[in-house]
Design a protein around this motif. Structure first.
Motif, PDB file in Angstrom:
ATOM      1  N   THR A  18      47.442  82.442  -7.200  1.00 40.92           N
ATOM      2  CA  THR A  18      48.545  81.500  -7.337  1.00 40.92           C
ATOM      3  C   THR A  18      49.048  81.043  -5.971  1.00 40.92           C
ATOM      4  N   ASN A  19      49.148  79.720  -5.798  1.00 41.40           N
ATOM      5  CA  ASN A  19      49.675  79.154  -4.559  1.00 41.40           C
ATOM      6  C   ASN A  19      51.200  79.248  -4.516  1.00 41.40           C
ATOM      7  N   GLU A  20      51.768  78.905  -3.351  1.00 43.58           N
ATOM      8  CA  GLU A  20      53.217  78.963  -3.185  1.00 43.58           C
ATOM      9  C   GLU A  20      53.954  78.047  -4.148  1.00 43.58           C
ATOM     10  N   ASP A  21      53.345  76.927  -4.507  1.00 41.04           N
ATOM     11  CA  ASP A  21      54.005  75.967  -5.394  1.00 41.04           C
ATOM     12  C   ASP A  21      53.661  76.200  -6.864  1.00 41.04           C
ATOM     13  N   GLU A  22      53.113  77.376  -7.190  1.00 40.85           N
ATOM     14  CA  GLU A  22      52.758  77.778  -8.548  1.00 40.85           C
ATOM     15  C   GLU A  22      51.507  77.082  -9.087  1.00 40.85           C
ATOM     16  N   THR A  23      50.827  76.279  -8.267  1.00 45.03           N
ATOM     17  CA  THR A  23      49.519  75.774  -8.658  1.00 45.03           C
ATOM     18  C   THR A  23      48.492  76.890  -8.448  1.00 45.03           C
ATOM     19  N   VAL A  24      47.251  76.637  -8.848  1.00 43.13           N
ATOM     20  CA  VAL A  24      46.237  77.693  -8.820  1.00 43.13           C
ATOM     21  C   VAL A  24      45.133  77.353  -7.828  1.00 43.13           C
TER      22      VAL A  24
ATOM     23  N   ASN B 129      47.266  84.102  -0.559  1.00 44.53           N
ATOM     24  CA  ASN B 129      47.830  84.271  -1.892  1.00 44.53           C
ATOM     25  C   ASN B 129      47.826  85.729  -2.337  1.00 44.53           C
TER      26      ASN B 129
ATOM     27  N   THR C 253      51.234  87.542  -3.399  1.00 44.62           N
ATOM     28  CA  THR C 253      51.482  87.835  -4.812  1.00 44.62           C
ATOM     29  C   THR C 253      50.956  89.182  -5.257  1.00 44.62           C
TER      30      THR C 253
ATOM     31  N   GLY D 183      49.541  86.609 -13.180  1.00 43.57           N
ATOM     32  CA  GLY D 183      49.902  85.204 -13.275  1.00 43.57           C
ATOM     33  C   GLY D 183      48.742  84.226 -13.238  1.00 43.57           C
TER      34      GLY D 183
END
Length: 230
Positions: free
Chosen positions: A26-32, A60, A64, A122
């Protein structure tokens, strides 16, 4: 058997052949982010992953502490290859720029793969991969003296498989004759051939290898029952 002499050489890489892994994080902006790698091996329900210290996947995982290890079959080589030379980092790190890498935000779309929800972490699983393992990071170790590589020790919390590779008549065994992993050897894609010789180790029941991490995984909130299809 004829004796053959060895020759001393200094190859730039020592990738003699390991399974390809698509790691979803998961990236910082909640994209994958979805990234291929092949420096991985397993011991029980733990794996060790060798990753560049400056990669997006590494960033990541450090932030996370979780991800999914998706194992593609040899049939998915074209999809995996679409991710070659791509990075989730923007701007592209200098070392990757030198090798011709470019930024791609939606790796699933580029590869033509489908994200499906995980149960204990996630990041999503890859629907098309016959094997997907949800993992959490247990430890991180520097490799070498220059700080350019990190080794992640991850613990598996849930194993998902396509029904077609499960051994008939069993609840939790993989049929090695039906599981055809995509293998990378010296930067090229290969599959597995047929079994070349009976294995003495195969006489040992798999249950004798079961360790405490399996019982620990059962206690993770949200973990599905064995045999549940999602």
């Amino acid at each position: 058997m004829k004796t053959v002499a060895h020759t001393a050489i200094e190859p730039g890489i020592l990738y003699f052949g390991t399974p390809v892994v698509l790691i979803s994080t998961t990236n910082e902006d909640e994209t994958v982010n979805l990234a291929p790698m092949s420096s991985a091996f397993w011991l029980g329900w733990r794996a060790v992953l060798g990753l560049g210290a400056r990669s997006k996947t590494t960033q990541n995982l450090l932030r996370t502490r979780e991800g999914v290890l998706n194992l593609p079959s040899e049939a998915l080589a074209p999809q995996v290859d679409r991710l070659a030379m791509t990075t989730g980092s923007d701007p592209v790190p200098a070392g990757k720029q030198e090798r011709g890498y470019f930024h791609v935000a939606d790796k699933f779309a580029r590869a033509g793969l489908t994200p499906v929800p995980s149960s204990t972490v996630g990041p999503p699983r890859v629907a098309e991969c016959p094997v997907a393992m949800e993992v959490v990071v247990e430890a991180v170790h520097p490799v070498g003296d220059d700080g350019g590589v990190l080794a992640f020790e991850v613990r598996v919390q849930r194993v998902w498989v396509h029904e077609e590779i499960r051994l008939a008549g069993t609840e939790d065994h993989i049929d090695p004759d039906r599981w055809r992993p995509l293998v990378m050897s010296f930067q090229k894609f290969y599959g597995l051939g047929p079994q070349v010789h009976p294995s003495t180790l195969a006489r040992i029941p798999e249950r004798l290898y079961r360790g405490p991490d399996i019982d620990r995984a059962r206690r993770v909130p949200g973990a599905p029952e064995v045999g549940q299809q999602v």
